[in-house]
Design an enzyme around this catalytic site. Structure first.
Site, PDB file in Angstrom:
ATOM      1  N   ASP A 448       0.831  -1.208   0.000  1.00  0.00           N
ATOM      2  CA  ASP A 448       0.000   0.000   0.000  1.00  0.00           C
ATOM      3  C   ASP A 448       0.868   1.262   0.000  1.00  0.00           C
ATOM      4  OD1 ASP A 448      -2.351   1.458   0.082  1.00  0.00           O
ATOM      5  OD2 ASP A 448      -3.164   0.418   1.823  1.00  0.00           O
ATOM      6  N   ASP A 505     -10.661   1.793  -3.638  1.00  0.00           N
ATOM      7  CA  ASP A 505     -11.143   1.389  -2.310  1.00  0.00           C
ATOM      8  C   ASP A 505     -12.655   1.203  -2.325  1.00  0.00           C
ATOM      9  OD1 ASP A 505      -8.692   1.388  -1.216  1.00  0.00           O
ATOM     10  OD2 ASP A 505      -8.948   3.157   0.039  1.00  0.00           O
TER      11      ASP A 505
END
Ligand code: DGJ
Length: 702
Positions: A448, A505
């Site tokens: 990430d 997301d």
């Protein structure tokens, strides 16, 4: 001195590029299109494409071409802006050499006052696919600052009148917007230290507003894991040009004596329709970009802990989650954020990549053993390029973050960036990852990156590639997913090390359909993570039923990000059935030729993947239909003369299935020709919002 009008051609099997010396050190692109006959008279081609002078232009107009310079009335964007010492250089690049050989054209220019050398290459690397690279070298006295430096400058063929770009934002990536090219310059740039959500690293030029699939198109990708810039403008006489900086660095790029640098890579793919452009992009990514794509094992179904548990982690809860996941047929358990020292929320812990003893008193191994015992493999979330001010790492090495000594250290998501251009910080993070991978049975890393780079020293992008390269070499079997708050860092320069991206997301299926529609224009389904999230969705608040969420997630690298324990038995059964369908069809989904299905109702999304004798399609309605019975769903791209058995794999969307005219026949299958499927299509009940159908198409053996 190269004679004006001299031309060179480079050919691939199905593409030709013709370059021409336009005088005064300019090289123009005279042709970019389908392959020309071998005997084509290039001189005639060039002359027939040249306009005469009009009353209001220089007598010998500058055309800019592949290396535009601000000289003699040229008003476009120059390729280079250079400082030498304190002096702004009035660039005078002289063409030293050009040669075209098979699929490759190479040209060299030398700037006369600084000696800076530019080596340009246009290489045909696959069907209708061209890679442009630029290398620069300073001479022995070099003291050069490249304030701006184009990785690609080119005139746009005049029939490309429109440009589609894909800007977006967090949780709403890749919103396609088409603009007519005109005298108002369009400039898109990332100033995030990463490609970001807002910029122009994916572009499609076409001859209309993009609604017509049959128009010629040119797709362009700028491979950069840092910043980039794309600039398009048309001059007064109608000539449009594109320039791209694939490697844009804050403060510019410095070159000292003898220094050499490359300016990244730009990929051009040409096609005569958008569906074909998509296929060419997918082929290129599969063949030339992804690491060892041909050796990949099937993409395992994930359970990711993020939207299931967020930071509410303990070993017992995770084991329960893993057991519930295995019961659904899930094949990989991914422990997302929150597992490492001091990480109880997003305000601490980044940099301390040791297992948190409060959550895992005996380390990660008992959880991993549990997962492995359930016949799943184990994946782990990391964010190696970041550091929390509240971490042992920061307390010990407060100078290891990107910072400016004279200024504050502003955070984003409470975090700073670990400066990986420092050898000590690089060695620390590399060792931390090695320790994790050496001491645990880890098959996959979710990598990430949740903060923009400010202040950016411009070096981070090279450090990250070095780090990923080292890890790939040392752990070739470990799959890596690139995530950056969703799709904030998607680029070929990352994908050469990664097996998957996290497109967004946003797992709300209605949002996801649109986001996937844009990503799939360039990237194949097997690298696009697509998860069944909770309902209501934590980002949009929208409630959607399990059947719809599962059908949408099946078209991608499928995963689940919600807790099976909070589902009803019915929902679990529906999800389990879709996971089984995904496994049954994944060789088709992940190896076949993808195409968007277009429907007159704009709220209906459709995708189909065809591989050999089998195809699977999904059609999904996101709104309440205008007419109760929507137009039949047409399935183009099959062999028109072949007979196919067409079924609607179960489970079916509950409410809508009541409106199927002949349910038994849809279950056992209709036999129809590819032509009938393409031209007339299938009458499917798609009235209600959040209804999706899967359509299985298999060649009928006689
Ligand atoms: C942002 C990612 O995009 C999410 O999927 C999740 O991994 C969080 N970070 C965790 O902090």
């Amino acid at each position: 001195m190269i004679e004006t009008g001299k031309s060179w051609r480079t050919d691939g099997d199905d593409i030709t590029l013709v370059f021409v010396a336009a005088g005064r050190d300019e090289i123009d692109l005279a042709y970019l299109g389908p392959r020309l006959p071998d005997g084509e008279d290039l001189s005639a081609l060039v002359r027939a494409g040249t306009f005469g002078l009009h009353e209001n232009e220089p007598d010998a107009p500058r055309i800019g071409g592949l290396l535009p310079q601000a000289h003699d009335g040229y008003r476009g964007r120059p390729a280079y802006q250079i400082r030498s010492g304190k002096r702004q250089v009035d660039c005078g690049f002289q063409l030293a050499h050009i040669q075209a050989d098979g699929p490759n054209m190479m040209a060299t220019w030398v700037e006369k006052s600084t000696g800076l050398q530019v080596d340009m290459s246009w290489e045909i690397v696959g069907p209708r696919t061209v890679e442009v690279t630029m290398e620069l070298m300073a001479d022995d006295e070099g003291d050069i600052l490249l304030e701006s430096a184009s990785s690609l400058s080119m005139p746009l063929p005049r029939h490309f009148t429109h440009m589609a770009a894909f800007s977006g934002r967090w949780a709403r990536e890749m919103q396609a917007k088409t603009t007519r090219i005109g005298p108002q310059a369009i400039e898109m740039r990332s100033a995030n230290g990463k490609p970001g959500f807002d910029a122009g690293n994916w572009l499609v030029f076409h001859g209309d507003d993009g609604q017509n699939n049959d128009a010629d198109c040119l797709g362009i990708h700028t491979a950069s894991s840092g910043d980039h810039l794309a600039h398009v403008v048309q001059d007064q006489d109608g000539r449009a040009s594109l320039s791209i900086e694939a490697r844009r660095q804050p403060g510019g790029i410095s070159l000292n004596a003898g220094d050499f640098t490359d300016l990244g890579q730009v990929t051009l793919i040409l096609s005569d329709n958008q569906d074909h452009l998509t296929q060419l992009f997918h082929d290129h990514v599969r063949t030339n970009v992804l690491p060892q794509r041909s050796d990949w094992i099937p993409r395992k179904v994930h359970l990711n802990s993020w939207e299931a548990l967020a930071f509410d982690l303990d070993e017992a809860k995770l084991k329960t989650l893993a057991s519930a996941a295995a019961d659904l047929g899930i094949e990989r358990f991914v422990l997302d954020d929150g597992w490492f020292k001091g990480r109880r929320g997003d305000d601490a812990g980044l940099g301390d990549w040791q297992v948190d003893e409060a959550i895992f008193p005996d380390g990660l191994t008992p959880l991993i053993d549990h997962v492995r015992g359930l016949d799943m493999d184990f994946g782990l979330w990391v964010e190696p390029e970041m550091i929390s001010p509240d971490s042992d790492l920061y307390r010990t090495h407060p100078d290891w973050c990107l910072h400016d000594d004279r200024a504050d250290r502003p955070t984003e998501r409470n975090q700073l960036v670990l400066d990986l251009s420092r050898e000590d910080a690089f060695a620390y993070i590399y060792q931390a990852l090695v320790a994790l991978l050496d001491n645990h049975d880890i098959a996959y890393l979710k990598w990430d990156h949740n903060r923009r780079l400010f202040p950016d020293n411009g070096l981070q992008q090279f450090a990250i590639q070095r780090l990923l390269g080292k890890l790939r070499q040392q752990y070739p079997a470990v799959e890596i997913e690139s995530c950056s708050s969703g799709g904030g860092r998607v680029s070929f320069s990352m994908l050469q090390y990664c097996h998957r991206i996290w497109p967004s997301d946003n797992n709300d299926p209605i949002e996801r359909l649109r986001i996937m529609e844009s990503w799939t224009r360039f990237l194949p389904l097997e690298i696009l993570g697509n998860h069944v999230g909770p309902s209501p969705n934590p980002i949009t608040g929208r409630r959607t039923d399990m059947d719809f969420r599962a059908k949408v997630a099946l078209f991608g690298h499928m995963g689940v990000e919600t807790n099976p324990a909070v589902m009803s038995e019915d929902e679990r059964a529906i999800l389990r059935a879709h996971i089984a369908l995904y496994k049954q069809w994944r060789d088709v989904l992940h190896g076949g030729a993808f195409r968007q299905l277009r429907h007159p109702e704009s709220s209906i999304y459709g995708q189909m993947v065809l591989s050999g004798q089998r195809a699977l399609a999904v059609v999904a309605q996101t709104a309440f239909a205008e007419n109760f019975n929507v137009a039949p769903v047409r399935l183009p791209g099959l062999d028109p003369d072949t007979l196919y058995r067409v079924t609607l794999p179960k489970p079916w969307p509950q409410k809508s299935s009541a409106y199927l005219a002949d349910p038994d026949a849809w279950e056992s299958g209709f036999v129809l020709s590819g032509r009938a499927l393409a031209e007339r299509g299938l009458a499917l009940p798609l009235t209600y919002p959040e209804t999706a159908w899967l359509i299985a198409i298999e060649e009928q053996k006689s």
